[in-house]
Design a protein around this motif. Structure first.
Motif, PDB file in Angstrom:
ATOM      1  N   GLY A 141    -154.416-103.234  44.196  1.00  0.00           N
ATOM      2  CA  GLY A 141    -154.062-102.030  44.944  1.00  0.00           C
ATOM      3  C   GLY A 141    -153.511-100.975  44.010  1.00  0.00           C
ATOM      4  N   ASP A 142    -152.563-101.370  43.231  1.00  0.00           N
ATOM      5  CA  ASP A 142    -151.913-100.464  42.301  1.00  0.00           C
ATOM      6  C   ASP A 142    -152.929 -99.806  41.359  1.00  0.00           C
ATOM      7  OD1 ASP A 142    -149.137 -99.741  41.497  1.00  0.00           O
ATOM      8  OD2 ASP A 142    -149.747-100.570  39.563  1.00  0.00           O
ATOM      9  N   LEU A 143    -153.836-100.603  40.839  1.00  0.00           N
ATOM     10  CA  LEU A 143    -154.757-100.116  39.818  1.00  0.00           C
ATOM     11  C   LEU A 143    -155.964 -99.410  40.401  1.00  0.00           C
ATOM     12  CD1 LEU A 143    -155.265-100.173  36.719  1.00  0.00           C
ATOM     13  CD2 LEU A 143    -156.716-102.162  37.112  1.00  0.00           C
ATOM     14  N   SER A 144    -156.471 -99.920  41.517  1.00  0.00           N
ATOM     15  CA  SER A 144    -157.756 -99.373  41.952  1.00  0.00           C
ATOM     16  C   SER A 144    -157.673 -98.600  43.265  1.00  0.00           C
ATOM     17  CB  SER A 144    -158.801-100.494  42.060  1.00  0.00           C
ATOM     18  OG  SER A 144    -158.648-101.231  43.241  1.00  0.00           O
ATOM     19  N   ALA A 145    -156.556 -98.701  43.998  1.00  0.00           N
ATOM     20  CA  ALA A 145    -156.421 -97.856  45.194  1.00  0.00           C
ATOM     21  C   ALA A 145    -155.709 -96.596  44.744  1.00  0.00           C
ATOM     22  CB  ALA A 145    -155.655 -98.581  46.294  1.00  0.00           C
TER      23      ALA A 145
END
Ligand SMILES: Cc1ncc(C[n+]2csc(CCOP(=O)(O)OP(=O)(O)O)c2C)c(N)n1
Ligand SMILES: Cc1ncc(C[n+]2csc(CCOP(=O)(O)OP(=O)(O)O)c2C)c(N)n1
Ligand code: SF4
Ligand code: SF4
Ligand code: SF4
Ligand code: SF4
Ligand code: SF4
Ligand code: SF4
Ligand SMILES: [Mg+2]
Ligand SMILES: [Mg+2]
Lengths: 69, 271, 179, 377, 271, 377, 69, 179
Positions: free
Chosen positions: E97-101
């Motif tokens: 989530g952190d990296l790709s959202a």
């Protein structure tokens, strides 16, 4: 655009022409040029093949094929 | 008489537009209108969404439902419009900065979701509106006002980026190659799912001047000479490919579209 | 408010009027006067008319903007149409002689001067029209000393163009004498 | 090197000040009317071994600057309204984690995209309240090119001294006008650098050691392997859900401002001594007020100017004192009355507080202000 | 006696960590430490940066210069750290989530710039910290608390996304394949330029429970059985490839690194 | 359908209210302690043909909601502190472009990541000032589960009526507590829908037609091809750099609030009539104050409670009036004194204004509040 | 880790073990098991080949190879 | 304040104590009482101890949080260690009999009850320990009526488990009689 080619001719809206020279440079028949105001002008209407490339590449809608009036 | 395309699809009273002499953006804007005309879309059902930038000023001139949003967010707004009313044909106009700098995240997510938006990127390799800072597509070594010693960034290939993110239609073309552009934009609009047309534009005022690219015509000539369709390029000998940039349709595949899948959920819950 | 010049320079983007404004202001500083320069920004500066404003005064300049100029220069028709109507009653309007003046303009003095022609014909470089204009303005107003103006010009123009610019300045002064 | 006289824009003076103050890192995203600050950073920093980077957006712009500050480089980012809104989350992060940082906002016409090239002072309250949660705020606003230089230096010094982001809130007026500025020699400029721990300490990254006003700050990479987090943390810097630790931390952060008002509060007064009326103005708009006050004084009207230089903390005590001795206060701003609310609050009914302003992209002229002023006379 | 790796590279007083029983994140965190040990890096010169999430809690346990930032922004902070002090070995830990959202934009731009950051994605296909919402890597049809009827999004392949954006090193592995993970993380840290290791993790608490994936051991077994190295897969017959996911090193090429290019500018200006 | 008695969390009641008010679109990004609102939207909306989408971040969350609102669907997004900071730019966009929208912020401990699961009221000023530039703000805050339902309905109605984003500012206390709520029948609920233009009009998208208080709003796709922009615009909706147009627009936007205070200002009073002392409290913390006031009253102390329900616009006139008749006002909040500043301002020195609060993640207990209250007695 | 295998043996930090069962399931020699507290325990030290896989896959650092003490 | 029960239920995540809290509160509503339920969130709820709190009162409940419970239940050691020390002087602490009580705990009553064993051995499903606990609590306090509690349980438990839960409830009441 349903008009057949014969009924069409190049129109120029000089107000809108910003004199970029694109239409002139890439007209396949080299029939366009600048006028004294630095705007586009038709030099040789006879030889225009009405390909519409000037119209398609003009960023300013200042040159186009339309009905002869 | 008036330009028939302009009379039918533009807001005559807003023209002439603010773009500089020779700015390529007008060429792309016209191409979009021609594609819409060709497809015979109902103007009332077309919605054009943009962010902020010279390019993003386009919707103001176009006679549709038009939405000029915040910088970089066009695709996010457009996602809301499309999901809320899938009947609308939603076209997003976005500059290279708008789409791939501040808006990069929305681009990859819209592509991933395969939501039925058509994105036309007006890529002039620079931030035009703010006066010529380098953008994520400025080629390495070129200059911008914020890259006075030459850009050290590697540029995005926006088309490839979108494909990496999951886009199902992606094509690249230039403001010189207008016939091809018309074709791609038409195909992109017709495409079910997320589609992107990266239209290489020119910014003579900043990019051209800063990088000594010559006149507007020189810049157009450069596009003419250095872009080659990737299918053509495949068959070229190596030496002919050198220094060439590839254009053309890079992907065109069919996958379920987001709003249709959502409607499927709604249907399934009715049972 | 006494000896305060409020000057507006207008023309098209490429004519170097912003530089001209800065040069004039820097000359004023050399003369131990105060000066403030401002200019137009944004889309309206794109393609169309460009505008630089300079206030020069012996006193401290508090309010930095020109509201009603007492001298306006316009080098293009578009700039003239947009900017010259705003002028103080005793103010001076200077336009290039290629410009058609609007009707009903009221000003202390209206001068139509062949600035661009002078640059093109006498110097051979239209690009120095801005310096011709500076010579003209200073010739008319004496708002800065000639030495300061020249020094200021020389510190701002590209190397190798010094003589050209000096000539242009001279021509400007000469034009001033005609009015 | 002697003093240099230059004719600069406010945005240019900001960079001159920043470089003299020791800025060695700039990261940002271009936006009118702050872009010159980025452009000059790009040009000047690599010449002195500093770093410039144009990030993908404003959020990344401030994030990178915070990261750089942690390695010991004095860092700055500049923006305007829309970008300032985007930076808010990380402004709160920098405040909570106590990272020295200068954030410049060259105000333009808002809300939203608004009037991108027009002057405005619409972000005064945002500078104080833009991020979620209580947090300490230092915000300075210059009214001239020279003061832009001075306050940029001061912003860096305060950032280092109080280990906190400092906001330099300028506007399109001062940012884009060119004016004479005498740039002092580096030797004349007082520079404050963050206090670093000595090697070998039993270093607690968020403990205030005897004699200090903030925790000592080690550079990443120099042997102190500490932890930085935007969660509430204790003296060691590690997250702690304990409410007492959270309370201690928050009290300490807020006290950076409230305990140091003498050092932080800054203002200019013109003719306040004998004033019956006071005009309050700041930033570019104070130039209008200065002109108006001079003209009114020339007419024999006893009017003074109170010009906050630190907007936050606001000169509450002084303003209250003044309000006891005057008939009327007129606050003028290029907005719908933002600082006016604070003035109203601090005068506690001592005298009427009026407002005159505009938020349509125009500057106020001295004549307009005089007219408004005279309405009560 | 104590675990030697833990004693050397972790903050003993912060352990045991908060992660749930069987959470895969601890496996990846250990692998990072082993790679650092193997490479013999100076702990003082290692900086570990994370965003917000269960995964992003890792830096708090690791005995380096550690920076726990805001959600999604780890790479942007890390870019500042690295450019300001290129001597530091900067490792970014980030959830899917952190990296790709929320952080997708920083990912693609860090990859594009080829800046010398090593990113380890703890990909558990869910937002763990906030209680099991679907993430951009949740497979289609799977459930999350915000996808009660099954996810209709197409998931990112984070590794491919990074490659599309310009990453010069990108590899994928799983918490089952720990030997391979060690190898990839080591290679990624050694790599000059931007590198990404996508480590498939497991979240038994939310993802597993919501999607009836069985016990922790069942989830590990699934990873074991369904991931296959892409080089191996190439040689497999089609029927053996079905339902398999590819892992392995997908790109590893050499291009100029960003901070070195910047130092080049500084050098060139000295002349 | 009859009334239904349920036992719900505030966050659940919010969704019940939203659905009754006509919400048909939700887009957001999960964040504690607001996530239940997203989760319930995901579950409930498709059942009634509405749409839910989890966007890539909070910025996209509000952007999509604005886009959806333009097609005619009533839209909402919910978040907490860090996400609220990220939404600020587009809140300003919605305000300037006059898009009806409900934004819920379930406050948690800030600044930054702070205390993600702890209650706080730290975003009160941010709700008013978080975005750049002046703009109209309506912000409501409930103190119970039932009121969360009611105010959600009201938020949608006000959003439609005034064509503006409305902020529902709740907190972890009310968001996460379960309480009895009687859900009225749909027929009992008053619903306000935006005024749409009639087909065939010479429609000007941003003109206020006779008898209306805001411009009529056409749905995208229904035959009015108008333009929406975050630039200053004129009545037609097209950008205009003219300062007079900008002034007209801004004045009109600000007047939405100032001209309709009667409709917008909302508060609850307990025992104010004979009060010598007044406690001001709102949101979840008002529950503490209610309990304290009852206990104090039981001791025979004449204390009243003033509970703002609309935080913005604040009940300025009423508060000022009250301040004339009491000895002392105690403002209590879960922050460092935010609304207290506004109370101080509006009482204009009529009586002392004290503050009691905490921002460490704890709730205040009635006992603590009573202690603080008694300090002046 | 320079120790040669002979000098190593499996250590268990029961406090830290969360009983996930990973090490047990994937021990190639199946020498691990749960104790009555649901924590890991060594069932058959003899047959442990000291491959370290339990250590590498334990998410909680609760099992590891260390020197015999 | 009169008849106000402030109850804390604690245990591990999977034991259904939050549901138990809600069931009890809903039973109170059926009896026309007021009730408020709150619970713990966040990382501390992850893996470790979970906590639900319920206030039940004849009066309006203003302040919604339990500050000092007058009854606390703990089903696991971790929960017990964390939560049971906070108890009003006359309050009742109920722990599962598997729990070792800390030293020095002060409470009105401390009960160590085989709750989990009852669920496991008598009902055959450890998962119904929460319902056994509810029976126990209501048996001890009479805070809600048996009918309401049963109705409330039946409306919340999964279909097919009704009988199981009724049995568990019955066992809880029976346990209550022993204390
Ligand atoms: C949040 C925010 N940041 C920055 C800006 C300033 N800005 C406006 S347009 C633009 C870049 C435009 O570049 P591009 O999208 O490539 O469009 P172009 O002008 O080149 O067509 C920038 C940086 C803004 N308006 N808002
Ligand atoms: C700006 C912001 N938005 C949302 C959140 C809430 N939030 C915290 S962690 C997280 C998702 C974490 O998912 P991931 O990165 O996959 O990590 P995991 O917990 O699964 O390891 C979210 C949405 C936040 N803290 N900040
Ligand atoms: S229509 Fe074709 S031939 Fe004719 S002027 Fe245009 S480009 Fe030339
Ligand atoms: S392309 Fe258009 S604008 Fe350019 S010269 Fe031709 S007509 Fe004029
Ligand atoms: S600045 Fe560049 S992009 Fe913008 S209008 Fe001019 S040429 Fe086009
Ligand atoms: S919630 Fe999932 S990701 Fe988070 S600690 Fe538990 S198992 Fe790991
Ligand atoms: S070292 Fe290998 S064999 Fe020994 S217990 Fe661990 S996994 Fe089993
Ligand atoms: S893997 Fe670790 S935590 Fe899991 S059972 Fe084995 S020792 Fe315990
Ligand atoms: Mg561009
Ligand atoms: Mg995850």
């Amino acid at each position: 655009m349903a008009d057949s080619r014969e009924n069409l001719t190049i129109h120029i809206k000089e107000d809108w022409c910003k004199g970029c020279g694109i239409c002139i440079a890439f007209c396949p028949k080299q029939v366009l040029g600048f006028n004294e105001n630095g705007k586009v002008t038709m030099l040789d209407r006879e030889n225009c093949i009405k390909c519409g490339m000037c119209q398609m590449r003009c960023p300013d809608f200042a040159i186009f094929l339309g009905g002869k009036e | 008489m008036n330009h028939p395309l302009v009379e039918n699809y533009f807001r005559m009273d807003k023209l002439p537009h603010i773009w500089c002499p020779g700015c390529g953006h007008g060429i792309i804007m016209a191409s979009i209108a021609r594609a819409i005309e060709k497809l015979g879309l109902d103007k009332d059902k077309v919605c054009v969404v943009s962010g902020i930038g010279c390019s993003s000023r386009a919707p103001g001139y176009m006679d549709f439902n038009t939405l000029h949003t915040t910088h970089g967010r066009a695709l996010a707004f457009a996602t809301g419009v499309k999901l809320a009313n899938p009947e609308l044909e939603v076209i997003v106009i976005s500059g290279d900065g708008d789409l791939s700098a501040i808006g990069g995240n929305h681009l990859i997510h819209a592509a991933r979701r395969n939501i039925g938006l058509t994105t036309i990127c007006f890529n002039n390799n620079i931030y035009g509106m703010t006066g010529g800072q380098y953008s994520p597509t400025t080629p390495t070594h070129e200059k911008g006002t914020t890259a006075p010693y030459g850009n050290i960034d590697k540029p995005f290939d926006i088309t490839q980026l979108a494909i990496g993110a999951g886009a199902t239609y992606a094509a690249k073309t230039t403001v010189y190659h207008v016939n091809q552009m018309d074709k791609f934009i038409e195909a992109a609009i017709k495409h079910k799912g997320f589609s992107l047309v990266e239209a290489i534009s020119i910014c003579p005022t900043y990019y051209g001047r800063k990088n000594k690219k010559g006149s507007v015509v020189d810049m157009m000539t450069f596009l003419k000479d250095s872009f080659v369709d990737h299918k053509v390029a495949e068959k070229l000998p190596a030496d002919k490919k050198e220094g060439k940039f590839l254009m053309g349709e890079f992907i065109n595949k069919s996958e379920p579209e987001y709003t249709e899948l959502y409607d499927g959920i709604i249907e399934s819950l009715k049972k | 408010m006494s000896k305060q010049l409020e000057l507006r320079l207008s023309g098209s983007g490429g004519q170097g009027l912003i530089t001209a404004g800065i040069i004039l202001a820097e000359a004023a500083l050399k003369d131990d006067k105060n000066a403030i320069q401002t200019q137009s920004y944004g889309p309206e500066a794109r393609g169309g008319a460009s505008k630089a404003e300079v206030i020069i005064s012996d006193d401290v300049i508090d309010f930095p903007k020109v509201t009603l100029p007492n001298m306006t220069l316009a080098l293009t028709q578009i700039a003239s149409d947009k900017y010259i109507m705003d002028i103080s009653e005793e103010g001076t309007v200077i336009v290039d002689d290629s410009i058609v003046l609007p009707e009903g303009i009221k000003a202390g003095k209206i001068l139509s001067v062949p600035i661009i022609k002078t640059a093109k014909n006498d110097i051979g470089k239209e690009i120095v029209a801005n310096i011709v204009a500076l010579g003209l303005i200073v010739g008319l107003t004496g708002i800065v000393t000639r030495e300061s103006l020249e020094a200021s010009i020389l510190s701002r123009v590209p190397r190798g163009t010094e003589e050209l610019n000096k000539m242009a300045l001279q021509k400007g002064y000469e034009l001033a004498k005609l009015y | 090197m002697a003093r240099q006289v230059k004719f600069l824009q406010g945005n240019e003076a900001c960079i001159e000040g920043a470089l003299m103050a020791g800025m060695r890192f700039y990261s940002g995203y271009p936006i009118t009317p702050s872009t010159e600050i980025a452009e000059l950073s790009a040009e000047r920093l690599p010449r002195i071994g500093g770093k410039f980077i144009q990030m993908e957006d404003e959020i990344a712009g401030i994030a990178a600057a915070i990261g750089a500050s942690l390695t010991g480089l004095k860092s700055m980012t500049a923006t305007s309204g829309p970008g300032f809104s985007l930076k808010q989350e990380n402004i709160g992060y920098a405040a909570l984690t106590e990272i020295p940082l200068v954030i410049v906002n060259v105000q333009r016409g808002g809300p939203s995209t608004g009037l991108p090239t027009a002057p405005s002072q619409g972000d005064v309250m945002q500078a104080m309240w833009g991020t979620h949660g209580d947090h300490p705020v230092i915000c300075l606003t210059p009214d001239s090119v020279k003061e832009t230089f001075d306050l940029t230096v001061r912003a860096f010094n305060l950032a280092e001294k109080y280990r906190t982001p400092v906001i330099l809130l300028t506007d399109e007026i001062t940012g884009h006008m060119r004016e004479k500025i005498e740039i002092p020699d580096q030797s004349e400029i007082e520079i404050y650098n963050r206090i670093k721990p000595e090697m070998g300490d039993e270093y607690k990254a968020y403990k205030v050691y005897e004699g200090d006003i903030v925790p000592k700050m080690a550079n990443f990479g120099e042997g102190f392997r500490y932890h930085v987090t935007g969660l509430m943390h204790d003296e060691t810097g590690f997250p702690s859900n304990s409410t007492s630790n959270a309370g201690i931390l928050m009290d300490r952060l807020m006290a950076k401002i409230t305990d140091h008002l003498d050092d932080l509060v800054d203002y200019e007064e013109i003719g306040i001594e004998d004033a019956e009326y006071v005009i309050v103005a700041y930033g570019g708009n104070a130039r209008t007020a200065k002109s108006a006050v001079k003209k009114l004084r020339a007419e024999g009207i006893k009017v003074g100017l109170f010009r906050p230089i630190s907007l936050w903390p606001f000169a509450e005590a002084r303003m209250n004192e003044i309000s006891k001795n005057v008939k009327d206060i007129l606050v003028t701003e290029l907005n719908y009355g933002q600082l006016k609310l604070e003035v109203e609050r601090v005068v506690r009914g001592n005298c009427p507080v009026r407002f005159f302003g505009k938020a349509n992209g125009e500057v106020l002229t001295p004549e307009q202000l005089i007219l408004s002023f005279k309405e009560v006379l």
